[in-house]
Design a protein around this motif. Structure first.
Motif, PDB file in Angstrom:
ATOM      1  N   TYR A  75       6.448 -10.585  34.332  1.00 30.58           N
ATOM      2  CA  TYR A  75       5.758 -11.296  35.407  1.00 30.58           C
ATOM      3  C   TYR A  75       6.032 -10.693  36.786  1.00 30.58           C
ATOM      4  O   TYR A  75       5.164 -10.730  37.650  1.00 30.58           O
ATOM      5  CB  TYR A  75       6.142 -12.779  35.408  1.00 30.58           C
ATOM      6  CG  TYR A  75       5.642 -13.526  34.203  1.00 30.58           C
ATOM      7  CD1 TYR A  75       4.288 -13.589  33.900  1.00 30.58           C
ATOM      8  CD2 TYR A  75       6.525 -14.188  33.358  1.00 30.58           C
ATOM      9  CE1 TYR A  75       3.818 -14.275  32.788  1.00 30.58           C
ATOM     10  CE2 TYR A  75       6.070 -14.892  32.256  1.00 30.58           C
ATOM     11  CZ  TYR A  75       4.719 -14.925  31.979  1.00 30.58           C
ATOM     12  OH  TYR A  75       4.268 -15.622  30.879  1.00 30.58           O
ATOM     13  N   SER A  76       7.203 -10.165  37.000  1.00 34.12           N
ATOM     14  CA  SER A  76       7.519  -9.647  38.340  1.00 34.12           C
ATOM     15  C   SER A  76       6.866  -8.293  38.597  1.00 34.12           C
ATOM     16  O   SER A  76       6.634  -7.932  39.750  1.00 34.12           O
ATOM     17  CB  SER A  76       9.033  -9.574  38.555  1.00 34.12           C
ATOM     18  OG  SER A  76       9.623  -8.634  37.706  1.00 34.12           O
ATOM     19  N   ASN A  77       6.551  -7.566  37.559  1.00 33.67           N
ATOM     20  CA  ASN A  77       5.900  -6.267  37.731  1.00 33.67           C
ATOM     21  C   ASN A  77       4.380  -6.394  37.665  1.00 33.67           C
ATOM     22  O   ASN A  77       3.845  -7.455  37.354  1.00 33.67           O
ATOM     23  CB  ASN A  77       6.409  -5.274  36.681  1.00 33.67           C
ATOM     24  CG  ASN A  77       7.808  -4.794  37.003  1.00 33.67           C
ATOM     25  OD1 ASN A  77       8.234  -4.807  38.147  1.00 33.67           O
ATOM     26  ND2 ASN A  77       8.528  -4.379  35.987  1.00 33.67           N
ATOM     27  N   SER A  78       3.700  -5.297  37.910  1.00 34.25           N
ATOM     28  CA  SER A  78       2.233  -5.307  37.956  1.00 34.25           C
ATOM     29  C   SER A  78       1.604  -5.716  36.624  1.00 34.25           C
ATOM     30  O   SER A  78       0.470  -6.191  36.595  1.00 34.25           O
ATOM     31  CB  SER A  78       1.693  -3.948  38.401  1.00 34.25           C
ATOM     32  OG  SER A  78       2.103  -2.939  37.511  1.00 34.25           O
ATOM     33  N   SER A  79       2.328  -5.561  35.530  1.00 32.76           N
ATOM     34  CA  SER A  79       1.789  -5.981  34.232  1.00 32.76           C
ATOM     35  C   SER A  79       1.474  -7.476  34.218  1.00 32.76           C
ATOM     36  O   SER A  79       0.574  -7.918  33.508  1.00 32.76           O
ATOM     37  CB  SER A  79       2.761  -5.634  33.107  1.00 32.76           C
ATOM     38  OG  SER A  79       4.045  -6.156  33.402  1.00 32.76           O
ATOM     39  N   GLU A 120       1.943 -12.958  45.472  1.00 34.99           N
ATOM     40  CA  GLU A 120       1.893 -14.409  45.258  1.00 34.99           C
ATOM     41  C   GLU A 120       2.707 -14.794  44.029  1.00 34.99           C
ATOM     42  O   GLU A 120       3.461 -15.770  44.037  1.00 34.99           O
ATOM     43  CB  GLU A 120       0.438 -14.851  45.097  1.00 34.99           C
ATOM     44  CG  GLU A 120       0.268 -16.329  44.837  1.00 34.99           C
ATOM     45  CD  GLU A 120      -1.179 -16.721  44.545  1.00 34.99           C
ATOM     46  OE1 GLU A 120      -1.387 -17.895  44.176  1.00 34.99           O
ATOM     47  OE2 GLU A 120      -2.097 -15.875  44.661  1.00 34.99           O
ATOM     48  N   ARG A 121       2.550 -14.014  42.965  1.00 35.92           N
ATOM     49  CA  ARG A 121       3.259 -14.295  41.711  1.00 35.92           C
ATOM     50  C   ARG A 121       4.767 -14.195  41.909  1.00 35.92           C
ATOM     51  O   ARG A 121       5.525 -15.044  41.430  1.00 35.92           O
ATOM     52  CB  ARG A 121       2.778 -13.328  40.622  1.00 35.92           C
ATOM     53  CG  ARG A 121       3.192 -13.703  39.234  1.00 35.92           C
ATOM     54  CD  ARG A 121       2.572 -12.839  38.163  1.00 35.92           C
ATOM     55  NE  ARG A 121       2.845 -11.426  38.346  1.00 35.92           N
ATOM     56  CZ  ARG A 121       1.953 -10.534  38.785  1.00 35.92           C
ATOM     57  NH1 ARG A 121       0.725 -10.906  39.071  1.00 35.92           N
ATOM     58  NH2 ARG A 121       2.292  -9.268  38.934  1.00 35.92           N
ATOM     59  N   GLN A 122       5.230 -13.197  42.634  1.00 36.86           N
ATOM     60  CA  GLN A 122       6.669 -13.028  42.852  1.00 36.86           C
ATOM     61  C   GLN A 122       7.251 -14.171  43.681  1.00 36.86           C
ATOM     62  O   GLN A 122       8.380 -14.607  43.432  1.00 36.86           O
ATOM     63  CB  GLN A 122       6.952 -11.677  43.496  1.00 36.86           C
ATOM     64  CG  GLN A 122       6.782 -10.525  42.529  1.00 36.86           C
ATOM     65  CD  GLN A 122       6.994  -9.169  43.157  1.00 36.86           C
ATOM     66  OE1 GLN A 122       6.843  -8.982  44.363  1.00 36.86           O
ATOM     67  NE2 GLN A 122       7.344  -8.197  42.334  1.00 36.86           N
ATOM     68  N   ALA A 123       6.489 -14.661  44.651  1.00 38.73           N
ATOM     69  CA  ALA A 123       6.957 -15.797  45.459  1.00 38.73           C
ATOM     70  C   ALA A 123       7.111 -17.041  44.593  1.00 38.73           C
ATOM     71  O   ALA A 123       8.109 -17.772  44.698  1.00 38.73           O
ATOM     72  CB  ALA A 123       5.986 -16.056  46.616  1.00 38.73           C
ATOM     73  N   ILE A 124       6.146 -17.285  43.723  1.00 42.30           N
ATOM     74  CA  ILE A 124       6.215 -18.442  42.830  1.00 42.30           C
ATOM     75  C   ILE A 124       7.316 -18.241  41.791  1.00 42.30           C
ATOM     76  O   ILE A 124       8.044 -19.182  41.449  1.00 42.30           O
ATOM     77  CB  ILE A 124       4.848 -18.710  42.160  1.00 42.30           C
ATOM     78  CG1 ILE A 124       3.809 -19.089  43.221  1.00 42.30           C
ATOM     79  CG2 ILE A 124       4.968 -19.800  41.096  1.00 42.30           C
ATOM     80  CD1 ILE A 124       2.386 -19.144  42.701  1.00 42.30           C
ATOM     81  N   LEU A 125       7.453 -17.014  41.328  1.00 46.21           N
ATOM     82  CA  LEU A 125       8.472 -16.693  40.324  1.00 46.21           C
ATOM     83  C   LEU A 125       9.865 -17.099  40.807  1.00 46.21           C
ATOM     84  O   LEU A 125      10.652 -17.671  40.049  1.00 46.21           O
ATOM     85  CB  LEU A 125       8.426 -15.196  39.998  1.00 46.21           C
ATOM     86  CG  LEU A 125       9.383 -14.671  38.951  1.00 46.21           C
ATOM     87  CD1 LEU A 125       9.107 -15.311  37.595  1.00 46.21           C
ATOM     88  CD2 LEU A 125       9.258 -13.161  38.838  1.00 46.21           C
ATOM     89  N   LYS A 126      10.158 -16.842  42.072  1.00 49.96           N
ATOM     90  CA  LYS A 126      11.473 -17.207  42.627  1.00 49.96           C
ATOM     91  C   LYS A 126      11.707 -18.712  42.556  1.00 49.96           C
ATOM     92  O   LYS A 126      12.832 -19.154  42.392  1.00 49.96           O
ATOM     93  CB  LYS A 126      11.582 -16.730  44.076  1.00 49.96           C
ATOM     94  CG  LYS A 126      11.728 -15.239  44.203  1.00 49.96           C
ATOM     95  CD  LYS A 126      11.810 -14.819  45.654  1.00 49.96           C
ATOM     96  CE  LYS A 126      11.863 -13.300  45.757  1.00 49.96           C
ATOM     97  NZ  LYS A 126      11.867 -12.842  47.143  1.00 49.96           N
ATOM     98  N   LYS A 127      10.632 -19.492  42.659  1.00 47.82           N
ATOM     99  CA  LYS A 127      10.755 -20.950  42.652  1.00 47.82           C
ATOM    100  C   LYS A 127      10.860 -21.522  41.239  1.00 47.82           C
ATOM    101  O   LYS A 127      11.434 -22.593  41.051  1.00 47.82           O
ATOM    102  CB  LYS A 127       9.546 -21.580  43.352  1.00 47.82           C
ATOM    103  CG  LYS A 127       9.462 -21.248  44.820  1.00 47.82           C
ATOM    104  CD  LYS A 127       8.186 -21.808  45.413  1.00 47.82           C
ATOM    105  CE  LYS A 127       8.036 -21.376  46.871  1.00 47.82           C
ATOM    106  NZ  LYS A 127       6.740 -21.815  47.422  1.00 47.82           N
ATOM    107  N   ILE A 128      10.292 -20.836  40.253  1.00 50.64           N
ATOM    108  CA  ILE A 128      10.237 -21.429  38.904  1.00 50.64           C
ATOM    109  C   ILE A 128      11.178 -20.780  37.893  1.00 50.64           C
ATOM    110  O   ILE A 128      11.415 -21.346  36.831  1.00 50.64           O
ATOM    111  CB  ILE A 128       8.803 -21.398  38.336  1.00 50.64           C
ATOM    112  CG1 ILE A 128       8.336 -19.964  38.077  1.00 50.64           C
ATOM    113  CG2 ILE A 128       7.849 -22.166  39.230  1.00 50.64           C
ATOM    114  CD1 ILE A 128       7.083 -19.852  37.233  1.00 50.64           C
ATOM    115  N   GLU A 129      11.721 -19.602  38.221  1.00 52.84           N
ATOM    116  CA  GLU A 129      12.466 -18.877  37.190  1.00 52.84           C
ATOM    117  C   GLU A 129      13.697 -19.625  36.693  1.00 52.84           C
ATOM    118  O   GLU A 129      14.046 -19.516  35.520  1.00 52.84           O
ATOM    119  CB  GLU A 129      12.813 -17.456  37.641  1.00 52.84           C
ATOM    120  CG  GLU A 129      13.726 -17.360  38.820  1.00 52.84           C
ATOM    121  CD  GLU A 129      13.882 -15.933  39.309  1.00 52.84           C
ATOM    122  OE1 GLU A 129      13.528 -14.978  38.595  1.00 52.84           O
ATOM    123  OE2 GLU A 129      14.381 -15.776  40.426  1.00 52.84           O
TER     124      GLU A 129
END
Length: 166
Positions: A75-79, A120-129
């Motif tokens: 999820y954190s990478n471009s894939s 956007e995904r990385q910002a959300i990732l920090k909140k949900i991981e």
């Protein structure tokens, strides 16, 4: 040898599946993946690939990311830009068990929506991981069991769509 040279020798349907599965599909898929990555600027320009080629590249990106660092890395990478279409493509090649795992991992995102935009995904990732990591770890462990033989399924898909790779 180029990507298209791999398909000049057609695998006869009479050959036992076991013979096809051993090393050949894995090695061929790695070569195809390498070539598709170069053509598409490592997935940054998917428009240079047809849909069948995108299927192979996106599924191989999933496999590479999960094997190198799990779903968090995926999820954190471009894939991760292609998290939802990855499920569709896995089903397309018959990797239903793996599709279920990715679908389950995708459900950890707010509104079950993995943003296509990496920032956007990385910002959300920090909140949900912190909440999602256990589910993603469990999905990763099931992924490593390889209930779907992805290289074999990809080679079967490539052979069925040979003209898309010539």
């Amino acid at each position: 040898m180029g990507i298209f040279d791999l398909f000049k020798k057609k695998i006869e349907p009479k050959i036992a599946e076991k013979q096809i599965v051993e090393k050949e599909p894995y090695e061929k898929i790695m070569e195809i993946d390498e070539r598709l990555n170069k053509i598409s600027d490592y997935g940054n320009n998917l428009s240079t690939l047809n849909t069948s080629q995108q299927v192979v590249l996106i599924i191989e990106n999933l496999e590479r990311e999960i094997n190198n660092g799990g779903f968090n890395l995926f999820y954190s990478n471009s894939s991760g830009n292609h998290a939802h279409i990855t499920v569709e493509y896995l089903k397309k090649i018959g990797a239903d068990k793996t599709a279920e795992l990715v679908e389950k991992a995708n459900l950890e995102w707010p509104n079950n929506n993995v943003p296509k935009d990496r920032t956007e995904r990385q910002a959300i990732l920090k909140k949900i991981e912190h909440k999602a990591d256990q589910v993603w770890e469990d999905c990763g462990q099931l992924f490593y069991k390889y209930e779907d033989d992805i290289p074999y399924l990809l080679m079967k898909f490539v052979n069925a769509n040979r003209t898309d790779f010539e």
